[in-house]
Design a protein around this motif. Sequence first.
Motif, short mmCIF file in Angstrom:
data_model
loop_
_atom_site.label_atom_id
_atom_site.label_comp_id
_atom_site.label_asym_id
_atom_site.label_seq_id
_atom_site.Cartn_x
_atom_site.Cartn_y
_atom_site.Cartn_z
N GLY A 147 20.45 -22.25 -18.46
CA GLY A 147 21.27 -21.69 -17.40
C GLY A 147 22.61 -21.20 -17.90
N SER A 148 22.91 -21.47 -19.18
CA SER A 148 24.19 -21.02 -19.75
C SER A 148 24.01 -19.84 -20.69
CB SER A 148 24.86 -22.17 -20.52
OG SER A 148 24.16 -22.48 -21.71
N PHE A 149 22.79 -19.36 -20.86
CA PHE A 149 22.52 -18.31 -21.85
C PHE A 149 22.58 -16.90 -21.28
CE2 PHE A 149 20.52 -22.10 -23.59
CZ PHE A 149 20.90 -22.06 -24.93
N GLY A 150 22.16 -16.71 -20.07
CA GLY A 150 22.10 -15.38 -19.51
C GLY A 150 23.48 -14.84 -19.14
N LEU A 151 23.61 -13.52 -19.18
CA LEU A 151 24.78 -12.92 -18.56
C LEU A 151 24.82 -13.37 -17.10
CD1 LEU A 151 27.17 -10.91 -18.53
CD2 LEU A 151 25.52 -9.15 -17.86
N ILE A 152 23.62 -13.47 -16.52
CA ILE A 152 23.44 -14.05 -15.19
C ILE A 152 22.27 -15.03 -15.28
CG2 ILE A 152 23.09 -13.57 -12.74
CD1 ILE A 152 23.72 -10.65 -13.33
N SER A 153 22.43 -16.21 -14.72
CA SER A 153 21.35 -17.19 -14.71
C SER A 153 21.15 -17.70 -13.29
CB SER A 153 21.65 -18.36 -15.64
OG SER A 153 21.80 -17.92 -16.98
N GLU A 196 16.16 -26.26 0.14
CA GLU A 196 15.77 -24.88 -0.17
C GLU A 196 16.96 -24.17 -0.81
OE1 GLU A 196 13.78 -22.68 -0.75
OE2 GLU A 196 11.88 -23.13 0.22
N GLY A 197 16.76 -22.90 -1.15
CA GLY A 197 17.86 -22.11 -1.67
C GLY A 197 17.98 -22.18 -3.18
N GLY A 198 19.12 -21.72 -3.68
CA GLY A 198 19.31 -21.67 -5.12
C GLY A 198 20.75 -21.33 -5.46
N MET A 199 20.97 -20.99 -6.73
CA MET A 199 22.32 -20.75 -7.23
C MET A 199 22.28 -19.68 -8.31
SD MET A 199 24.87 -23.62 -8.92
CE MET A 199 23.76 -24.07 -10.26
N VAL A 200 23.30 -18.84 -8.32
CA VAL A 200 23.50 -17.85 -9.37
C VAL A 200 24.74 -18.25 -10.15
CG1 VAL A 200 23.83 -15.41 -9.91
CG2 VAL A 200 22.55 -16.07 -7.86
N VAL A 201 24.67 -18.21 -11.48
CA VAL A 201 25.84 -18.54 -12.29
C VAL A 201 26.09 -17.44 -13.32
CG1 VAL A 201 25.58 -21.03 -11.99
CG2 VAL A 201 24.50 -19.92 -13.95
N THR A 202 27.35 -17.23 -13.65
CA THR A 202 27.74 -16.25 -14.66
C THR A 202 29.13 -16.60 -15.16
OG1 THR A 202 28.11 -13.88 -15.12
CG2 THR A 202 28.70 -14.67 -12.93
N LYS A 223 30.61 -9.61 -7.56
CA LYS A 223 29.48 -8.87 -7.00
C LYS A 223 28.49 -9.82 -6.33
CE LYS A 223 29.37 -4.85 -10.11
NZ LYS A 223 28.53 -4.14 -11.12
N CYS A 224 28.20 -10.92 -7.01
CA CYS A 224 27.25 -11.89 -6.47
C CYS A 224 27.75 -12.47 -5.15
CB CYS A 224 26.99 -13.01 -7.47
SG CYS A 224 26.07 -12.52 -8.94
N ARG A 225 29.04 -12.76 -5.09
CA ARG A 225 29.60 -13.29 -3.84
C ARG A 225 29.43 -12.29 -2.70
NH1 ARG A 225 34.08 -14.52 -7.55
NH2 ARG A 225 33.80 -16.66 -8.28
N GLY A 226 29.60 -11.02 -3.02
CA GLY A 226 29.41 -10.00 -1.99
C GLY A 226 27.96 -9.86 -1.58
N TYR A 227 27.06 -9.82 -2.55
CA TYR A 227 25.64 -9.63 -2.24
C TYR A 227 25.07 -10.77 -1.40
CZ TYR A 227 25.23 -5.65 -5.44
OH TYR A 227 25.36 -4.42 -6.03
N ARG A 228 25.56 -11.98 -1.62
CA ARG A 228 25.00 -13.11 -0.85
C ARG A 228 25.59 -13.16 0.56
NH1 ARG A 228 28.35 -18.46 -0.85
NH2 ARG A 228 30.39 -17.50 -0.83
#
Length: 313
Positions: free
Chosen positions: A109-115, A129-135, A143-148
């Motif tokens: 989860g620490s390797f991707g530009l986005i994980s 349920e649900g999930g998490m995006v990290v970068t 951008k992620c905050r806006g998209y969610r």
Amino acid sequence: MDIAVAAAGIGPGDEVVMPAFTIISPAASVVRAGATPVLVDSSLDTWNMDVAQIESRITPATKAILVVHIYGLPVDMTKVLEIASRHNLIVIEDAAEMHGQFVHDRPCGSFGLISTFSFYPNKHITCGEGGMVVTDDETIAEKCRGYRNLCFQPQRRFVHEELGWNYRMTNMQAAVGLAQLEKLDAHVLRKHQIGERYLERLSRTPGLVLPPVEAEHAKSIFWVFGVLVKDDCSLSPADIMTRLAEQKIGTRPFFFPMHQQPVFKKQGLFQSETYPVAEKLAERGLYIPSGLGLSDEEIDLVAEAVHDIMVSV
């Protein structure tokens, strides 16, 4: 994953290299974005995408490598990052099944530009349920905050420059997740204990290939305990699952390969493509109860039931 793909700027005309053997979610997000998933077969040694095949699938249209860690062992991310760097590609890392897992000394989860992570009930950390995006990239994070959050804008809330999603996590879910996070080390330890106990109990069971336990870059975290039924066994995985169900023991089949998914076939994707290892994993694999709530006695009961079925052939 929808948010990750969007935040990476992936869209029509782009190709994304990803595994043939995975849950459908990553491929679905790529297809919904108008991009094209380009598949890589698996390795029988790890059940993950075969990293050695990635470069042969890269074209001038390739924008990203989407890695999905499968079942217990992670992908060798050091090699993936080397390939991505040589070809100037984005890496998106699906670490849904890898809470608490490491590649060498670095957490998945620490390797991707986005994980991305999943909090589905069968994960090491769950919010129901649900999930998490990290970068680590602040621009992408924004951008992620806006998209969610439906792409509301701070100054003009109901004027939208882009389309987003209502993927907000509730405060209650977040509180549950934080409480679970405090127990992650204990959960990982218990998963190791479950996996090791199954390995010991099933080591002399005929007709089965037990899961890969270790690679040079990692040891299995045993998110689930999967087995392959040998080709020369007269019982199919479906037969075994049916017999276990008769004893009130739940099982699940392995993932179904992306190139064989009817929904993608209808869209004209992956025509005449074949990925033999992914197909073998799907055809011969199943996993047995692996939840954190299992007692040692229940593990032994399951192992005994599986053993009895296999020796009865």
